[in-house]
Design a protein around this motif. Structure first.
Motif, PDB file in Angstrom:
ATOM      1  N   LYS A  38       0.847  -1.220   0.027  1.00  0.00           N
ATOM      2  CA  LYS A  38       0.035  -0.109   0.103  1.00  0.00           C
ATOM      3  C   LYS A  38       0.951   1.143   0.040  1.00  0.00           C
ATOM      4  N   LEU A  39       0.250   2.125  -0.519  1.00  0.00           N
ATOM      5  CA  LEU A  39       1.121   3.732  -0.534  1.00  0.00           C
ATOM      6  C   LEU A  39       0.341   4.382   0.503  1.00  0.00           C
ATOM      7  N   MET A  40       1.088   4.892   1.252  1.00  0.00           N
ATOM      8  CA  MET A  40       0.380   5.452   2.289  1.00  0.00           C
ATOM      9  C   MET A  40       1.131   6.722   3.141  1.00  0.00           C
ATOM     10  N   GLN A  41       0.616   7.656   3.475  1.00  0.00           N
ATOM     11  CA  GLN A  41       1.111   9.070   4.264  1.00  0.00           C
ATOM     12  C   GLN A  41       1.456   8.309   5.598  1.00  0.00           C
ATOM     13  N   VAL A  42       2.589   8.509   6.077  1.00  0.00           N
ATOM     14  CA  VAL A  42       3.006   8.082   7.474  1.00  0.00           C
ATOM     15  C   VAL A  42       2.914   9.189   8.564  1.00  0.00           C
ATOM     16  N   SER A  43       2.193   8.601   9.632  1.00  0.00           N
ATOM     17  CA  SER A  43       1.786   9.988  10.665  1.00  0.00           C
ATOM     18  C   SER A  43       3.130   9.656  11.570  1.00  0.00           C
ATOM     19  N   ASN A  44       3.307  10.979  12.281  1.00  0.00           N
ATOM     20  CA  ASN A  44       4.378  10.966  13.272  1.00  0.00           C
ATOM     21  C   ASN A  44       4.644   9.939  14.239  1.00  0.00           C
ATOM     22  N   GLU A  45       3.231   9.575  14.751  1.00  0.00           N
ATOM     23  CA  GLU A  45       3.143   8.501  15.864  1.00  0.00           C
ATOM     24  C   GLU A  45       3.731   6.966  15.090  1.00  0.00           C
ATOM     25  N   LEU A  46       3.312   6.836  13.847  1.00  0.00           N
ATOM     26  CA  LEU A  46       3.934   5.537  13.264  1.00  0.00           C
ATOM     27  C   LEU A  46       5.123   5.673  12.934  1.00  0.00           C
ATOM     28  N   ALA A  47       5.691   6.736  12.570  1.00  0.00           N
ATOM     29  CA  ALA A  47       7.294   6.796  12.267  1.00  0.00           C
ATOM     30  C   ALA A  47       8.031   6.643  13.390  1.00  0.00           C
ATOM     31  N   GLU A  48       7.497   7.400  14.602  1.00  0.00           N
ATOM     32  CA  GLU A  48       8.332   7.115  15.787  1.00  0.00           C
ATOM     33  C   GLU A  48       8.201   5.828  16.228  1.00  0.00           C
ATOM     34  N   HIS A  50       7.909   3.144  14.405  1.00  0.00           N
ATOM     35  CA  HIS A  50       8.681   2.230  13.689  1.00  0.00           C
ATOM     36  C   HIS A  50      10.311   2.228  14.016  1.00  0.00           C
ATOM     37  N   TYR A  51      10.831   3.317  14.157  1.00  0.00           N
ATOM     38  CA  TYR A  51      11.930   3.756  14.425  1.00  0.00           C
ATOM     39  C   TYR A  51      12.355   3.875  15.876  1.00  0.00           C
ATOM     40  N   ALA A  52      11.472   3.267  16.535  1.00  0.00           N
ATOM     41  CA  ALA A  52      11.767   3.410  18.323  1.00  0.00           C
ATOM     42  C   ALA A  52      13.155   3.179  18.617  1.00  0.00           C
ATOM     43  N   GLU A  53      13.832   1.938  17.943  1.00  0.00           N
ATOM     44  CA  GLU A  53      15.280   1.632  18.342  1.00  0.00           C
ATOM     45  C   GLU A  53      16.243   2.522  18.368  1.00  0.00           C
ATOM     46  N   HIS A  54      15.894   3.728  17.288  1.00  0.00           N
ATOM     47  CA  HIS A  54      16.850   4.669  17.136  1.00  0.00           C
ATOM     48  C   HIS A  54      16.537   5.950  17.881  1.00  0.00           C
ATOM     49  N   LEU A  63      15.294  11.474  10.562  1.00  0.00           N
ATOM     50  CA  LEU A  63      14.552  10.336  10.088  1.00  0.00           C
ATOM     51  C   LEU A  63      13.038  10.330  10.151  1.00  0.00           C
ATOM     52  N   VAL A  64      12.669  10.913  11.224  1.00  0.00           N
ATOM     53  CA  VAL A  64      11.212  11.014  11.299  1.00  0.00           C
ATOM     54  C   VAL A  64      10.384  12.025  10.324  1.00  0.00           C
ATOM     55  N   SER A  65      11.112  13.137  10.332  1.00  0.00           N
ATOM     56  CA  SER A  65      10.644  14.164   9.206  1.00  0.00           C
ATOM     57  C   SER A  65      10.808  13.527   7.942  1.00  0.00           C
ATOM     58  N   PHE A  66      11.792  12.711   7.682  1.00  0.00           N
ATOM     59  CA  PHE A  66      12.053  12.415   5.997  1.00  0.00           C
ATOM     60  C   PHE A  66      10.985  11.370   6.037  1.00  0.00           C
ATOM     61  N   ILE A  67      10.683  10.509   6.856  1.00  0.00           N
ATOM     62  CA  ILE A  67       9.742   9.228   6.502  1.00  0.00           C
ATOM     63  C   ILE A  67       8.287   9.784   6.403  1.00  0.00           C
ATOM     64  N   THR A  68       8.042  10.944   7.172  1.00  0.00           N
ATOM     65  CA  THR A  68       6.592  11.496   6.810  1.00  0.00           C
ATOM     66  C   THR A  68       6.475  12.659   5.977  1.00  0.00           C
ATOM     67  N   SER A  69       7.650  12.912   5.304  1.00  0.00           N
ATOM     68  CA  SER A  69       7.588  13.838   4.273  1.00  0.00           C
ATOM     69  C   SER A  69       6.903  13.916   3.066  1.00  0.00           C
ATOM     70  N   SER A  70       6.408  12.502   2.768  1.00  0.00           N
ATOM     71  CA  SER A  70       5.904  12.300   1.578  1.00  0.00           C
ATOM     72  C   SER A  70       5.496  10.667   1.549  1.00  0.00           C
ATOM     73  N   PRO A  71       4.502  10.310   0.814  1.00  0.00           N
ATOM     74  CA  PRO A  71       4.053   8.793   0.785  1.00  0.00           C
ATOM     75  C   PRO A  71       5.176   7.949   0.640  1.00  0.00           C
ATOM     76  N   VAL A  72       5.215   6.636   1.369  1.00  0.00           N
ATOM     77  CA  VAL A  72       5.992   5.488   1.372  1.00  0.00           C
ATOM     78  C   VAL A  72       5.005   4.448   0.652  1.00  0.00           C
ATOM     79  N   PHE A  73       5.813   3.464   0.423  1.00  0.00           N
ATOM     80  CA  PHE A  73       4.996   2.263  -0.296  1.00  0.00           C
ATOM     81  C   PHE A  73       5.430   1.024   0.480  1.00  0.00           C
ATOM     82  N   ALA A  74       4.623   0.718   1.365  1.00  0.00           N
ATOM     83  CA  ALA A  74       4.824  -0.617   2.491  1.00  0.00           C
ATOM     84  C   ALA A  74       4.163  -1.834   1.892  1.00  0.00           C
TER      85      ALA A  74
END
Ligand code: RTP
Ligand code: MG
Length: 149
Positions: A38-48, A50-54, A63-74
């Motif tokens: 699915k192509l989707m816009q990532v929320s801040n909550e999901l990004a944080e 997903h990358y919790a280990e970092h 990293l969070v700004s980048f991944i939420t900046s435009s849609p991703v294909f998951a």
């Protein structure tokens, strides 16, 4: 060995550059089986999450700004040793170190925009698939599977 599942994502740079098809095509040709996408816009909550280990790393906010900046294909892909096979196909984290023939080695330039994400272990794959895919994944047989074992 039993089939393994992995979570793969084309990051915003890959979507913006029109590389979704290229990435999907590489995994398809390898023989992995697509179970969800699915192509989707990532929320801040999901990004944080997903990358919790970092979270403590200096690049976390970028990293969070980048991944939420435009849609991703998951995506979720399945196959024998799918996790390590996908990581090998992606190449090293920094495209400058990634070997030619890998996705990052062939298509990327900088560590901040390295085109794809892939789960790095069975535990992270299970966590990430549950985090990104609430909906049920496809369940189907392929005639070609007898030629991939
Ligand atoms: P990914 O999680 O995205 O599949 O990448 P990875 O396992 O190869 O690398 P990881 O260590 O998990 O780092 C996650 C993402 O953070 C960015 N990064 N920037 N500026 C830096 O030093 C730095 N280090 C990592 C990269 O975009 C990396 O993919
Ligand atoms: Mg990682």
């Amino acid at each position: 060995m039993a089939a393994e599942r992995t979570f793969i994502m084309v990051k915003p740079d890959g979507v913006q550059r029109g590389l979704v098809g290229e990435v999907v095509s590489r995994f398809e040709r390898k023989g992995l089986k697509l179970l969800g996408a699915k192509l989707m816009q990532v929320s801040n909550e999901l990004a944080e999450s997903h990358y919790a280990e970092h979270r403590e790393r200096p690049f976390f906010n970028d990293l969070v700004s980048f991944i939420t900046s435009s849609p991703v294909f998951a995506m979720v892909w399945e196959g024998e040793n799918a996790i390590s096979i996908a990581r090998n196909m992606m190449g090293k984290t920094n495209p400058a170190d990634a070997a030619p023939g890998t996705i990052r080695g062939d298509l990327g330039l900088t560590i901040g925009m390295n085109i794809v994400h892939g789960s790095d272990s069975p535990d992270s794959a299970a966590r990430e698939i549950a985090l990104w895919f609430n909906e049920s994944l496809a369940d189907y047989e392929r005639a070609v599977d007898v030629w991939l074992k």
